[in-house]
Scaffold this motif. Structure first.
Motif, mmCIF file in Angstrom:
data_model
loop_
_atom_site.group_PDB
_atom_site.id
_atom_site.type_symbol
_atom_site.label_atom_id
_atom_site.label_comp_id
_atom_site.label_asym_id
_atom_site.label_seq_id
_atom_site.Cartn_x
_atom_site.Cartn_y
_atom_site.Cartn_z
ATOM 1 N N MET A 39 0.834 -1.197 0.000
ATOM 2 C CA MET A 39 0.000 0.000 0.000
ATOM 3 C C MET A 39 0.878 1.260 0.000
ATOM 4 O O MET A 39 0.572 2.249 -0.657
ATOM 5 C CB MET A 39 -0.912 0.001 1.229
ATOM 6 C CG MET A 39 -2.004 -1.038 1.150
ATOM 7 S SD MET A 39 -3.025 -0.766 -0.307
ATOM 8 C CE MET A 39 -3.552 -2.405 -0.685
ATOM 9 N N LEU A 93 2.256 1.780 -3.526
ATOM 10 C CA LEU A 93 1.378 2.385 -4.522
ATOM 11 C C LEU A 93 0.864 3.742 -4.075
ATOM 12 O O LEU A 93 -0.031 4.322 -4.673
ATOM 13 C CB LEU A 93 0.245 1.439 -4.923
ATOM 14 C CG LEU A 93 -0.708 0.853 -3.896
ATOM 15 C CD1 LEU A 93 -1.757 1.856 -3.503
ATOM 16 C CD2 LEU A 93 -1.374 -0.383 -4.451
ATOM 17 N N GLY A 94 1.445 4.271 -3.007
ATOM 18 C CA GLY A 94 1.168 5.648 -2.628
ATOM 19 C C GLY A 94 -0.200 5.860 -2.025
ATOM 20 O O GLY A 94 -0.898 6.813 -2.356
ATOM 21 N N LEU A 95 -0.587 4.987 -1.118
ATOM 22 C CA LEU A 95 -1.883 5.156 -0.467
ATOM 23 C C LEU A 95 -1.815 6.311 0.531
ATOM 24 O O LEU A 95 -0.863 6.394 1.295
ATOM 25 C CB LEU A 95 -2.250 3.868 0.263
ATOM 26 C CG LEU A 95 -3.642 3.882 0.850
ATOM 27 C CD1 LEU A 95 -4.643 3.452 -0.193
ATOM 28 C CD2 LEU A 95 -3.726 2.983 2.060
ATOM 29 N N PRO A 96 -2.803 7.201 0.534
ATOM 30 C CA PRO A 96 -2.813 8.249 1.554
ATOM 31 C C PRO A 96 -2.804 7.637 2.948
ATOM 32 O O PRO A 96 -3.392 6.583 3.169
ATOM 33 C CB PRO A 96 -4.117 8.984 1.290
ATOM 34 C CG PRO A 96 -4.383 8.759 -0.135
ATOM 35 C CD PRO A 96 -3.881 7.389 -0.440
ATOM 36 N N PHE A 132 2.632 8.650 0.026
ATOM 37 C CA PHE A 132 1.644 9.466 -0.678
ATOM 38 C C PHE A 132 2.016 10.942 -0.625
ATOM 39 O O PHE A 132 2.019 11.640 -1.635
ATOM 40 C CB PHE A 132 0.251 9.270 -0.079
ATOM 41 C CG PHE A 132 -0.734 10.304 -0.535
ATOM 42 C CD1 PHE A 132 -1.230 10.278 -1.818
ATOM 43 C CD2 PHE A 132 -1.125 11.331 0.306
ATOM 44 C CE1 PHE A 132 -2.114 11.245 -2.255
ATOM 45 C CE2 PHE A 132 -2.012 12.303 -0.123
ATOM 46 C CZ PHE A 132 -2.509 12.265 -1.409
ATOM 47 N N ILE A 147 -0.889 4.288 -11.773
ATOM 48 C CA ILE A 147 -1.844 3.236 -12.128
ATOM 49 C C ILE A 147 -1.118 1.903 -12.264
ATOM 50 O O ILE A 147 -1.534 0.892 -11.699
ATOM 51 C CB ILE A 147 -2.557 3.573 -13.449
ATOM 52 C CG1 ILE A 147 -3.341 4.877 -13.313
ATOM 53 C CG2 ILE A 147 -3.476 2.441 -13.873
ATOM 54 C CD1 ILE A 147 -3.954 5.347 -14.609
ATOM 55 N N ALA A 157 0.056 0.424 -9.110
ATOM 56 C CA ALA A 157 -1.036 -0.270 -8.416
ATOM 57 C C ALA A 157 -1.237 -1.644 -9.024
ATOM 58 O O ALA A 157 -1.442 -2.621 -8.298
ATOM 59 C CB ALA A 157 -2.320 0.544 -8.519
ATOM 60 N N VAL A 158 -1.134 -1.749 -10.349
ATOM 61 C CA VAL A 158 -1.397 -3.050 -10.979
ATOM 62 C C VAL A 158 -0.377 -4.082 -10.531
ATOM 63 O O VAL A 158 -0.746 -5.146 -10.038
ATOM 64 C CB VAL A 158 -1.395 -2.924 -12.517
ATOM 65 C CG1 VAL A 158 -1.579 -4.291 -13.141
ATOM 66 C CG2 VAL A 158 -2.478 -1.974 -12.978
ATOM 67 N N LEU A 164 -0.629 -4.805 -6.625
ATOM 68 C CA LEU A 164 -1.809 -5.559 -6.202
ATOM 69 C C LEU A 164 -1.774 -6.982 -6.736
ATOM 70 O O LEU A 164 -2.255 -7.906 -6.083
ATOM 71 C CB LEU A 164 -3.077 -4.846 -6.662
ATOM 72 C CG LEU A 164 -3.338 -3.526 -5.944
ATOM 73 C CD1 LEU A 164 -4.528 -2.815 -6.537
ATOM 74 C CD2 LEU A 164 -3.576 -3.770 -4.461
#
Lengths: 658, 517
Positions: B398, B401-404, B409, B435, B438-439, B442
């Protein structure tokens, strides 16, 4: 009075803080005790609900004061050169309405989950996620600026991811969770760009300040091609809601999200998170007003397309949750096109009523699934009304509400939307909306008649769900009945949540003028709903129309609808062939070209070293020979170097003596 | 701001050298311990790194942000004739990286807790490595900086070829590639440093001090700056795995043992970014401006290119290896944007990525240690057997992928904010990278952690005891600094504004210098 209320509004941060506290407590302290975890979580959200109700009462009491002067509290969050961001709470009628809806549905869903998740191994984890979600969603609705909203926006996305994939042992759940995250991220890319552009232009992301700044200067912001900066940014910003609120073409994740536990679908994928996109557009509505008309037309177009598109798919689905999911998509389209035709109030109104009746129907579906031991195909059900009277009656209320039958909640909001569409000069949108209303009534009644009426199936032994589950159904059914009545008093919903108006580049709240119900239009939309219900009744109860015969007549159409217009297949093809293909090509390039050059250089170095090694033979004779020839060459250069060899003369080059 | 506060902030302090020496002392003690005493060796190593960590934490909170500038200084003349000074000190730019070094150093000891092959040698080398990296960040003198930089190379090579693992490429190849790349980079760097030194000392009074070198900017003509910065760009650029000089990084990480991957991806490659800011931008601003467009293009190519390649990987470490190349692209584009906001973001991103990648490598290390495979297809459903590890792995993903909520982030957002006005098109392409990040992230999470329970992994034991240390530390840091970003951003901002960097950037912004394109 007002100052008292103000201190209440300023403590609005407590509402998201309580569920967050509950999340931390469950995660770090009580995760081993099932009872405690659920108790803490439910207690927290109920306290938040109580606070939210207090704020609702306060806002209603404050009247026009709060409409014109929202209560804002800000605390600095990030402060570096060129970037200052605050976090805070914003209490105005819109956020108050959202606070109430979210806390109400969240607490009902959590109470319901005690019955539904009974015996699940991940119990504490489930309630921890629920609390985290409640925190994020409540934070989202009281955000004072776009970045704060974006932070919570992503966090609700995370919770959605975790809860869709809650039963992570199922491959389908795992894949659905991933799909939801990535699809919404595509939309968030645009949203993020929009936020960056806005900050770059206005130096703030605060909603109030942005609204002011945009009113102050709009001239001189035209980009190449006559598209204004604001319009471009508006389009970018809107991609976020397209992803989050499941608008075409990023709607694909929502039906798959039904892999999560049913209460999760009710809360996140029907009532609250998916409407965040609608809420965002509503919150930034002043910007849409400033942008070129094409922006709102685009919103209306996408919304209407999604509404009718999803409704048409819902007709051909057999899974009870998927029908509801497509129905949610369709209703989200409704809210979106309401915004597009300029009816902010109506859209928010529908958001609220939809939250009540859609959460109700999802929980009802969960009750059925629970009773039938995980059966979800409506054709495996039948005759459930008698066996499950509370679920049956409440579900029936939900169907009437969504079909727009007076006096249920959906009637009021849907009617306002359709009236606004026609009134604001969008007859095509109105027609699409009306037809969608008819389709909605049809497929929802189809669901109800097939699952709850008709002959009982022998292999099923349904029984009414426990009180943990039926009480939330009754509460939500109550709001589905009376929720629309807030449109009636003089200081009604429209008085508090006002539309905007653009007067020569200055966008402001509209003056409130009470409008009566347009009875003619209302009659037409009620007729559309009744027609839908009637047609479903004729087809599935009286069997006067043979559904199979209709399908046989249009096999192509049925197949297209059944397969959801093959959108998923197209995306999969793109992902597997374009994206993964490109990945493989680039990897090949990296190994054989980029690395090849490096290894090649290494080989050349090694090869030349091998060559040079020959010279160091260690034999005196060889060295002597080389030495001798070198002397000869130098001598020749010196002696013959006067003419053409001058350039080769090392001393001449150095400017030395001759 | 009172005068006494300024004086107090600028007073001499032996703290940093103590932090630097603590691992050395621990290494010396280990040398004299019998090699059977592996438990004691590990405890001594942990204690040594803990002292450094505690000191850097103290310095982090005690640093006076309003005064700014280098603090906790210790300056001793060393080789007076050529102007070498033994000068230590930190400011807002180097302090986050110092803290990062010690966070990772301390956790790396715990990530290597289960090592049983040549324990003594391993921990001695690990401690030397940590010292070397720490030295580069607290040095205020170019000579000292370079000295420590060279110290780093030796242990890495030995550690990879002895304790490494052979997968797609042999560990010997990986170790060699890593080392030669580092040495090549440092050779170019050396040329640039000597050139710079000669220019700066051309009128007498030779110096290696960073501040002094930066102060003598008017001695460096534009052509000189362009050349010297170009050399540095190659040197530091290959160290930070800038596209297309990145190919050592995935192979190297895959071959290296966990602790080396953590330190290398976490902090060592950040020396490249740090050097480019401290030496490149601050000392040779005109050169930086000249090369900036090229850096931006290479950086954004790296972001997308590596993200795509990460999609096609089958080995866990390769995914993170390429992901690290991709993330470093953000740091590079931020440096190229040359404004205070973007540089704040660049430094914060180095910190954030360091914590995140160390957590990731640590978790992968445990998976590999327990299951003896890193092949994604062989793994699956590990959340059933190892829920705690799954939490760490998931949170690392997380953050990646730069989750706040994570510091990653805030760093990415700051970088985007700083670059989008300067390089709109590369910045937008770079943002599109989120994007694809994230792919692949995840996908890895789904394929490794989730899915049906696999009986063949039922024997795996979840993290416990000392193994939990990296998880707890990194997760805490990621979220604490992500939820309260001013904690670290305030410091970095004070570094950028008070070190003269902001001033340099301001003059650069006004000056009209032709770029490369």
């Amino acid at each position: 009075m007002f100052t008292q209320m103000h201190s209440l509004y300023e403590s609005a941060w407590v509402i998201p803080a309580l569920p967050f506290l509950s999340f931390l407590l469950i995660a770090f302290v009580t995760k081993r005790s099932k009872g405690l975890s659920a108790a803490i979580s439910i207690l927290a959200i109920l306290t938040s609900l109580a606070l939210a109700i207090a704020i609702v009462l306060g806002v209603v009491g404050s009247g026009a004061e709060i409409v014109e002067h929202p209560a804002v509290v800000n605390v600095n969050w990030l402060d570096i050169q060129g970037l200052t961001i605050n976090f805070g709470t914003l209490v105005d009628p819109l956020s108050t309405m959202m606070l109430f809806v979210v806390t109400l549905v969240a607490s009902m869903v959590q109470i319901y989950s005690v019955g539904y998740m009974h015996g699940d191994r991940g119990w504490s984890r489930y309630f921890a996620y629920q609390s985290l979600f409640a925190m994020s969603m409540l934070g989202l609705v009281i955000s004072t600026n776009l970045l704060e909203l974006f932070v919570f926006w992503e966090l609700v996305g995370l919770c959605s991811y975790l809860l869709i994939g809650f039963w992570y042992h199922k491959v389908s759940a795992r894949e659905a969770a991933k799909k939801a995250f990535i699809t919404t991220r595509v939309g968030d890319f645009g949203l993020l760009l929009g936020i960056l552009f806005l900050y770059g232009q206005f130096g703030t992301l605060d909603f109030a300040q942005l609204a002011q700044a945009m009113n102050a200067n709009l001239q001189g912001l035209v980009l190449a091609g006559g598209v204004s900066y604001i319009t471009l940014t508006t389009f970018l910003l809107f991609t976020g809601p397209i992803g989050k609120s499941g608008q075409f073409p990023l709607h694909v994740w929502l039906p798959d999200a039904m892999e999560g536990p049913t209460p999760v679908s009710a809360l996140i994928h029907a009532a609250t998170m998916v409407v965040a996109g609608v809420y965002l557009v509503g919150r930034m509505y002043f910007m849409f007003q400033h942008a070129a008309p094409s922006a709102l037309e685009f919103v209306a177009g996408i919304g209407a397309l999604t509404a009718i598109f999803a409704a048409s798919i819902a007709i051909a689905q057999d899974d009870i949750k998927r029908i509801l999911a497509y129905s949610t998509l369709s209703q989200l389209g409704y809210m979106m096109f309401a915004l597009g035709v300029g009816a902010l109030t109506a859209s928010m109104f529908h958001l609220m009523t939809h939250a009540f009746f859609k959460a109700l129907m999802f929980l009802g579906a969960g009750s059925v699934i629970h009773a039938l031991h995980e059966k979800q195909n409506i054709w495996d059900m039948g005759g459930l009304w008698k066996k499950m009277p509370i679920t049956g009656w409440t579900f029936f209320i939900g169907v009437l509400a969504i079909s727009g039958i007076p006096p249920f909640a959906g009637f009021w909001s849907k009617d306002e939307i359709l009236a606004a569409a026609l009134h604001n000069g969008h007859p095509i949108i109105y027609a699409v909306g009306l037809f969608t209303a008819f389709l909605t009534a049809f497929y929802m009644s189809r669901l109800f008649f097939v699952a709850f009426m008709g002959p009982e199936k022998k292999e099923n032994h349904p029984h009414e769900s426990p009180y943990w589950m039926t009480v939330p159904l009754i509460v939500l059914a109550f709001f589905s009945v009376v929720g629309g009545l807030v449109a009636l008093p003089t200081h009604n919903f429209a008085f508090f949540v006002r539309d905007y108006v653009n007067l020569n580049g200055v966008v402001a709240l509209k003056e409130f003028e009470p409008e009566g119900l347009a009875w003619g239009l209302a009659g037409i939309s009620v007729l559309a709903g009744l027609l839908g219900i009637g047609l479903a009744y004729m087809t599935y109860v009286r069997q006067a129309i043979q559904a199979e015969a209709v399908v046989a007549k249009f096999p192509g159409v049925y197949k297209l609808l059944k397969n959801k217009y093959y959108i998923d297949e197209i995306y999969l093809w793109l992902i597997h062939h374009i994206m993964d293909g490109l990945a493989k090509v680039l990897y090949w390039f990296d190994i054989y070209i980029v690395d090849g050059i490096i290894n090649g250089l290494a080989l050349i170095t090694r090869g030349s070293a091998r060559g040079l090694r020959r010279m160091h033979t260690g034999q005196m004779q060889t060295y002597a020979l080389v030495f001798f020839f070198a002397v000869v060459v130098i001598y020749l250069v010196y002696t013959l170097g006067e003419g053409q060899f001058a350039a080769l003369n090392p001393l001449a080059m150095l400017g030395g003596v001759k | 701001m009172s005068v006494t506060a300024v004086q107090a902030a600028q007073a001499m302090s032996p703290l940093l050298p103590i932090a630097l020496l603590a691992p050395v002392v621990a290494a010396l003690i280990i040398v004299f311990l019998p090699k059977e005493e592996s438990k004691t060796i590990k405890i001594v190593a942990a204690l040594g790194t803990f002292v450094s960590l505690a000191i850097s934490l103290y310095v982090f909170f005690a640093y006076n942000r309003t005064v700014g500038g280098p603090q906790f200084n210790l300056t001793l003349p060393w080789i007076k004739d050529i102007g070498v000074t033994l000068a230590f000190g930190v400011d807002g730019i180097s302090l986050p990286l110092l803290l990062l070094t010690n966070l990772i150093g301390f956790s790396a000891v715990y990530s290597s807790w289960n090592i049983d092959k040549r324990v003594k040698e391993f921990f001695v080398l690990l401690l030397i490595l940590i010292t070397g990296v720490m030295g580069t960040f607290i040095a205020r003198d170019l000579f000292i900086f370079f000295l420590f930089y060279e110290i780093v190379v030796i242990p890495i090579y030995i550690m990879v070829i002895i304790w490494g693992s052979t997968k797609r490429v042999a560990k010997e190849y990986a170790g060699m590639k890593l080392t030669i790349y580092l040495l090549m980079g440092s050779a170019f760097l050396l040329v640039a440093l000597v050139m710079l030194y000669l220019k700066a000392g051309g009128q007498g009074n030779p110096t290696f001090m960073f501040d002094e070198l930066a102060r003598r900017q008017n001695l460096y003509d534009p052509n000189f700056q362009k050349l010297a910065f170009g050399l540095m760009l190659f040197g530091f650029g290959s160290l930070i795995s800038m596209f297309p000089f990145h190919s050592w990084s995935p192979d190297g990480y895959a071959g290296a043992p966990t602790a080396v991957s953590m330190i290398h991806a976490g902090v060592l490659k950040k020396i490249g970014g740090y050097g480019l800011i401290r030496l490149g931008v601050m000392v040779l601003p005109i050169g930086a401006k000249f090369w900036a467009p090229l850096i931006a293009v290479l950086a954004v190519s790296g972001v997308l290119y590596a993200a795509f390649i990460a999609l096609a990987q089958k080995d866990l470490k390769y995914v993170i290896g390429y992901s690290s190349v991709s993330h470093m692209g953000y740091v590079m584009i931020a440096i190229a944007a040359l404004n205070p906001t973007s540089l704040d973001g660049a430094i914060a991103m180095m910190f954030a990525h360091g914590v995140m990648s160390a957590l990731f490598f640590s978790m992968i290390g445990f998976i590999y240690e327990k299951s003896h495979t890193r092949n994604i297809a062989d793994l699956g459903g590990l959340a059933h057997q190892m829920p705690r590890l799954a939490v760490g792995f998931l949170l690392a993903g997380m953050a990646s992928l730069g989750l706040p909520g994570t510091v990653n982030f805030v760093s990415e957002f700051t970088i985007f904010m700083g670059t989008i006005k300067v390089f709109p098109v590369p910045a937008i392409l770079g943002i599109a990278g989120v994007i694809f990040t994230a792919v692949y992230t995840l996908r890895v999470i789904a394929n490794v952690l989730f899915g049906p329970r696999r009986p063949e992994w039922d024997h795996l034991k979840d993290l416990r005891g000392p193994e939990l240390v990296p998880l707890v530390i990194f997760v805490f840091v990621i979220f604490a600094t992500g939820i309260i970003p001013n904690l670290v951003f305030g410091l970095i901002n004070s570094g950028v504004t008070s070190s003269g960097l902001a001033k340099v950037l301001e003059t650069l912004g006004q000056a009209k210098i032709g770029g490369l394109f």
